[in-house]
Design an enzyme around this catalytic site. Structure first.
Site, PDB file in Angstrom:
ATOM      1  N   GLU A  25       0.826  -1.208   0.000  1.00 54.70           N
ATOM      2  CA  GLU A  25       0.000   0.000   0.000  1.00 54.70           C
ATOM      3  C   GLU A  25       0.859   1.255   0.000  1.00 54.70           C
ATOM      4  O   GLU A  25       2.078   1.192   0.160  1.00 54.70           O
ATOM      5  CB  GLU A  25      -0.914   0.014   1.228  1.00 54.70           C
ATOM      6  CG  GLU A  25      -0.147   0.050   2.541  1.00 54.70           C
ATOM      7  CD  GLU A  25      -1.028  -0.140   3.773  1.00 54.70           C
ATOM      8  OE1 GLU A  25      -2.113  -0.753   3.677  1.00 54.70           O
ATOM      9  OE2 GLU A  25      -0.600   0.334   4.838  1.00 54.70           O
ATOM     10  N   HIS A  31       5.870   6.528   7.796  1.00 54.96           N
ATOM     11  CA  HIS A  31       6.120   5.494   8.806  1.00 54.96           C
ATOM     12  C   HIS A  31       7.569   5.600   9.275  1.00 54.96           C
ATOM     13  O   HIS A  31       8.473   5.817   8.464  1.00 54.96           O
ATOM     14  CB  HIS A  31       5.989   4.082   8.228  1.00 54.96           C
ATOM     15  CG  HIS A  31       4.614   3.620   7.937  1.00 54.96           C
ATOM     16  ND1 HIS A  31       3.657   3.470   8.901  1.00 54.96           N
ATOM     17  CD2 HIS A  31       4.045   3.237   6.774  1.00 54.96           C
ATOM     18  CE1 HIS A  31       2.545   3.009   8.339  1.00 54.96           C
ATOM     19  NE2 HIS A  31       2.759   2.863   7.057  1.00 54.96           N
ATOM     20  N   CYS A  63       6.226   0.415  14.786  1.00 56.77           N
ATOM     21  CA  CYS A  63       5.908   1.372  13.733  1.00 56.77           C
ATOM     22  C   CYS A  63       5.282   2.599  14.375  1.00 56.77           C
ATOM     23  O   CYS A  63       4.296   2.484  15.108  1.00 56.77           O
ATOM     24  CB  CYS A  63       4.948   0.743  12.734  1.00 56.77           C
ATOM     25  SG  CYS A  63       4.459   1.865  11.413  1.00 56.77           S
ATOM     26  N   HIS A 110       4.841   0.293  -0.125  1.00 56.94           N
ATOM     27  CA  HIS A 110       5.630  -0.438   0.864  1.00 56.94           C
ATOM     28  C   HIS A 110       4.910  -1.704   1.309  1.00 56.94           C
ATOM     29  O   HIS A 110       3.685  -1.807   1.222  1.00 56.94           O
ATOM     30  CB  HIS A 110       5.970   0.433   2.078  1.00 56.94           C
ATOM     31  CG  HIS A 110       4.777   0.973   2.784  1.00 56.94           C
ATOM     32  ND1 HIS A 110       4.065   2.053   2.318  1.00 56.94           N
ATOM     33  CD2 HIS A 110       4.163   0.586   3.927  1.00 56.94           C
ATOM     34  CE1 HIS A 110       3.055   2.306   3.137  1.00 56.94           C
ATOM     35  NE2 HIS A 110       3.096   1.413   4.121  1.00 56.94           N
TER      36      HIS A 110
END
Length: 157
Positions: A71, A77, A125, A111
């Site tokens: 996505e 991130h 994350c 990614h």
């Protein structure tokens, strides 16, 4: 200035179990409600909006052979690999990852995180609390991605 209601100081102890990494009083959740575009992944929100931070710190664990959704989105991130081995596809790059590697996923960059076939992959994350919804590739984009010489053979859709 409006007063923000936050959690009092807390300690949540880490627990390594046969089923993976866990923290006391932190709920283990499904990665996403449903779908066939990811496999064998869970998440735990370690710090969310109730912490008073403008970010959310989450722990994802991908079972051997599993992977996250391929996505992209506007938000960034910041990722820290904590356990295991695997791959991170970020844009047109393929990274073999291991514990303590740091990965920056820029805005609007395709990614995906994949665990090795024989070992789970666990990572922290950090993302902004206010963020947009992920976008998956269109059928035309998916076809282009599959033909990419570096990431094409590794993309899981």
């Amino acid at each position: 200035m409006a007063e923000v209601q936050t959690l009092p100081a807390t300690l949540r102890r880490f627990q390594a179990t046969d089923e993976g990494f866990r923290w006391e009083t932190v709920s283990l959740k499904h990665y996403k409600p449903e779908g066939t575009h990811f496999r064998d992944i869970t998440r735990q929100v370690l710090f969310g909006p109730e912490s008073g931070l403008p970010a959310e710190l989450r722990y994802f664990e991908v079972a051997p052979g599993g992977y996250s959704t391929f996505e992209r989105h506007e938000h960034v991130h910041a990722v820290l690999i904590l356990r295991g081995r695997g791959r991170a596809i970020v844009g047109e790059q393929l990274f073999e990852v291991q514990p303590f590697d740091l990965i920056h996923v820029p805005a609007w960059t395709w990614h995906q995180f994949q665990a090795a076939e024989d070992e789970a992959l666990g990572f922290l994350c950090m993302v902004a609390v206010d963020r947009d919804r992920p976008i998956r590739p269109t059928s035309e984009e998916a076809e282009q991605l599959r033909r990419h010489p570096v990431i094409g053979p590794h993309v899981r859709l």
